[in-house]
Design a protein around this motif. Structure first.
Motif, short mmCIF file in Angstrom:
data_model
loop_
_atom_site.label_atom_id
_atom_site.label_comp_id
_atom_site.label_asym_id
_atom_site.label_seq_id
_atom_site.Cartn_x
_atom_site.Cartn_y
_atom_site.Cartn_z
N ALA A 1 -5.73 8.14 -7.50
CA ALA A 1 -6.55 8.66 -6.41
C ALA A 1 -6.39 10.17 -6.21
CB ALA A 1 -6.20 7.93 -5.11
N LEU A 2 -5.22 10.72 -6.53
CA LEU A 2 -4.96 12.12 -6.24
C LEU A 2 -6.00 13.07 -6.83
CD1 LEU A 2 -1.08 12.60 -6.32
CD2 LEU A 2 -2.66 13.49 -4.59
N PRO A 3 -6.31 13.02 -8.15
CA PRO A 3 -7.32 13.96 -8.66
C PRO A 3 -8.69 13.74 -8.06
CG PRO A 3 -6.68 12.34 -10.34
CD PRO A 3 -5.72 12.20 -9.22
N GLU B 1 -0.52 21.46 -1.47
CA GLU B 1 0.72 20.85 -1.93
C GLU B 1 1.07 19.63 -1.09
OE1 GLU B 1 2.52 21.81 -4.63
OE2 GLU B 1 0.80 23.15 -4.97
N ALA B 2 1.83 18.73 -1.72
CA ALA B 2 2.30 17.54 -1.00
C ALA B 2 3.34 17.93 0.05
CB ALA B 2 2.89 16.54 -1.99
N VAL B 3 3.26 17.29 1.20
CA VAL B 3 4.24 17.49 2.27
C VAL B 3 5.45 16.58 2.08
CG1 VAL B 3 4.60 17.34 4.77
CG2 VAL B 3 2.42 18.20 3.87
N ASP B 4 5.19 15.37 1.60
CA ASP B 4 6.25 14.39 1.41
C ASP B 4 6.96 14.59 0.07
OD1 ASP B 4 5.41 13.14 3.78
OD2 ASP B 4 3.93 11.94 2.69
N ALA B 5 8.26 14.33 0.06
CA ALA B 5 9.02 14.44 -1.18
C ALA B 5 8.63 13.36 -2.18
CB ALA B 5 10.52 14.36 -0.89
N LYS B 6 8.23 12.19 -1.68
CA LYS B 6 7.79 11.09 -2.54
C LYS B 6 6.82 10.24 -1.76
CE LYS B 6 11.68 8.03 -1.37
NZ LYS B 6 12.80 7.22 -1.91
N PRO B 7 6.01 9.43 -2.44
CA PRO B 7 5.06 8.56 -1.73
C PRO B 7 5.78 7.52 -0.88
CG PRO B 7 4.46 8.77 -4.06
CD PRO B 7 5.83 9.36 -3.91
N ASN C 1 -1.13 14.29 12.00
CA ASN C 1 -0.36 15.44 12.48
C ASN C 1 0.52 16.03 11.38
OD1 ASN C 1 -1.48 15.07 15.00
ND2 ASN C 1 0.32 14.07 15.88
N ARG C 2 0.99 15.19 10.48
CA ARG C 2 1.89 15.63 9.41
C ARG C 2 1.14 16.29 8.26
NH1 ARG C 2 7.03 14.99 7.54
NH2 ARG C 2 7.33 14.59 5.31
N GLY C 3 -0.14 16.09 8.17
CA GLY C 3 -0.95 16.60 7.07
C GLY C 3 -2.07 15.63 6.78
N ILE C 4 -2.82 15.88 5.74
CA ILE C 4 -3.86 14.96 5.33
C ILE C 4 -3.20 13.77 4.63
CG2 ILE C 4 -5.98 14.65 4.01
CD1 ILE C 4 -6.24 16.66 6.29
N GLY D 1 0.83 -1.20 0.00
CA GLY D 1 0.00 0.00 0.00
C GLY D 1 0.86 1.24 0.00
N TYR D 2 0.25 2.37 -0.36
CA TYR D 2 0.97 3.63 -0.50
C TYR D 2 0.24 4.74 0.25
CZ TYR D 2 3.14 1.15 -4.42
OH TYR D 2 3.80 0.22 -5.19
N HIS D 3 1.00 5.75 0.66
CA HIS D 3 0.35 6.96 1.17
C HIS D 3 1.19 8.19 0.84
CE1 HIS D 3 2.60 6.84 5.29
NE2 HIS D 3 2.97 7.95 4.70
N LEU D 4 0.52 9.32 0.92
CA LEU D 4 1.15 10.63 0.67
C LEU D 4 0.46 11.64 1.56
CD1 LEU D 4 3.20 12.14 -1.28
CD2 LEU D 4 1.17 12.76 -2.62
N HIS D 5 1.25 12.51 2.21
CA HIS D 5 0.69 13.59 3.02
C HIS D 5 0.59 14.87 2.19
CE1 HIS D 5 2.29 10.97 6.32
NE2 HIS D 5 1.13 11.30 6.84
N LEU D 6 -0.53 15.55 2.37
CA LEU D 6 -0.74 16.82 1.68
C LEU D 6 -1.29 17.85 2.67
CD1 LEU D 6 -2.20 14.37 -0.39
CD2 LEU D 6 -1.54 16.22 -1.95
N ASN D 7 -1.01 19.11 2.40
CA ASN D 7 -1.60 20.18 3.20
C ASN D 7 -3.06 20.37 2.84
OD1 ASN D 7 0.73 21.06 4.71
ND2 ASN D 7 1.52 21.95 2.81
#
Length: 417
Positions: free
Chosen positions: A332-334, A344-350, A306-309, A276-282
């Motif tokens: 999923a992003l769009p 914007e994304a908080v993480d540099a990569k997923p 805490n780090r973002g959505i 599975g994957y995740h990404l934090h965004l503001n």
């Protein structure tokens, strides 16, 4: 060469391993926690939806609907994806998963794990209070959104069934969804708010808080390759020539890497992985997300960490160590941007992780059948965060001769013989 000594070696400093170490420690055992990282909770325990799912009576089983299976087979379902090149590798496991998902077998499994599910949040609350981190648990529950009447109706039938086993929640219409989550946009057939589960806004941080509690109580963290575990005259040894640790007993709690130990010792346990994957965004502007929200028809979840959505995906079937292929996240992003005003994304990569799964979606908890002093505690599928503390308690009770809180027989490694 220096050699550390203890009563028990616990291999793996994720939520499951740290919890087992704490419960053994509470029962007077001197424990060394073994991990390849300097800190706890750096792998699978870091990347999840943060839900302590005490309302999840029925595990995630293989679908039985033919049309749904065909969607999965065609790689058109957002909830699951597979890499074609790896199909020969994981297809035998999928067949076992399908067979174990027969309604009668799935119900037996659900009833076996139900005492642990019901106790899961209580055990977390006890550890959180002792660790002094009340801010890492929110009693918000989570919301499951439905875009179609068909998917809502199917889940409502499952919800009515689950309520017979104590699951709490309420059905929401459009107004109810807007009241709880005013920043969401979209047309929904309805939703269910599962009110009982807890939410952890920093799962990796909670594992580290439990590890810090373990250290304050005299526990030791030993950084080494857990795959070096070997049986010796006095028990079990792990480490290299420069430094090693020795104990009478050892617990394999390595999640998706547990096979690196048990296969070498001659055990065939059908451990698979769901990646599975995740990404934090503001969040944009003053938008707020109050609960974890699952967009069930589109196969992704948003959680207010805490780090973002945190945007999390469905499952990917592929070899555990294959390079990441975050196609589901890109899809999923769009869709997530349309649901909630993300920035914007908080993480540099997923981030990518692997969920350790057995075909029957039950963990292996208990004694290794053929080796004295060896114990297993792995395979918690989607519920490692949920079941870590309560399975740690069950294991510690078995290891110390206490009356176990649940029948351990359904979790025995020998069930696959």
């Amino acid at each position: 060469m220096s050699e550390l000594r203890a009563d028990v070696l616990v291999l793996g400093a994720g939520m499951v391993g740290v919890s087992a170490a704490l419960h053994l420690q509470q029962r007077g055992r001197d424990v060394i926690l073994v991990d390849k990282h300097d800190l706890a909770g750096e792998e699978t325990s870091y990347g999840n939806a943060g839900i302590v799912e005490c309302a999840s009576v029925f595990p995630y089983m293989f679908p039985r609907d033919v049309a749904e299976i065909m969607r999965y087979a065609a790689n058109r379902a957002p909830q699951a994806r597979y890499q074609l090149a790896d199909l020969p590798f994981f297809l035998p496991w999928l067949v076992r998963y399908y067979l174990a998902s027969a309604p009668d077998r799935a119900l037996r499994g659900a009833m076996a794990v139900l005492p642990l599910i019901r106790r899961s949040l209580i055990e977390h609350e006890l550890l959180i209070a002792e660790a002094g981190v009340p801010d890492l648990l929110r009693r918000t529950g989570w919301i499951k959104l439905f875009r179609s009447d068909r998917s809502l109706a199917g889940t409502l039938r499952e919800f009515e069934r689950a309520k017979r086993y104590g699951v709490e929640g309420c059905v929401l219409d459009a107004a109810g969804i807007a009241q709880r989550e005013p920043s969401l946009s979209g047309a929904f057939a309805g939703a269910i708010h599962f009110s009982a589960p807890g939410f952890v806004p920093d799962p990796g941080g909670l594992a580290k808080a439990y590890a810090a509690l373990f250290a304050r109580k005299g526990g030791r963290l030993f950084k080494t390759d857990a795959g070096t575990l070997q049986q010796v005259r006095d028990g079990w040894r792990v480490g290299g020539r420069g430094q090693a640790a020795l104990a009478r007993e050892a617990v394999v709690a390595l999640g998706p890497w547990s096979d690196l130990v048990f296969r070498r010792l001659g055990y065939f346990i059908p451990l698979g992985v769901k990646r599975g994957y995740h990404l934090h965004l503001n969040a944009r502007g003053n938008a707020v997300l109050n609960h974890p929200v699952l967009d069930s028809d589109l196969g992704y979840l948003l959680a207010p960490m805490n780090r973002g959505i945190r945007l999390t995906t469905g499952v990917e079937f592929a070899r555990r160590d294959r390079p990441p292929t975050p196609v589901q996240l890109e899809q999923a992003l769009p869709r997530a941007h349309k649901l909630f005003p993300l920035g914007e994304a908080v993480d540099a990569k997923p981030w990518m992780g692997a969920r350790p799964c057995l075909p029957d979606m039950l963990p292996v908890i208990g004694k290794a059948p053929r080796h004295a002093g060896l114990w297993f505690d792995f395979g918690h599928q989607h519920h490692g965060l949920t079941l870590g503390p309560v399975s740690g308690r069950l294991l510690a009770e078995m290891m110390t001769g206490e009356t176990p809180l649940a029948d351990p027989a359904p979790f025995a490694a020998g069930r696959f013989d």
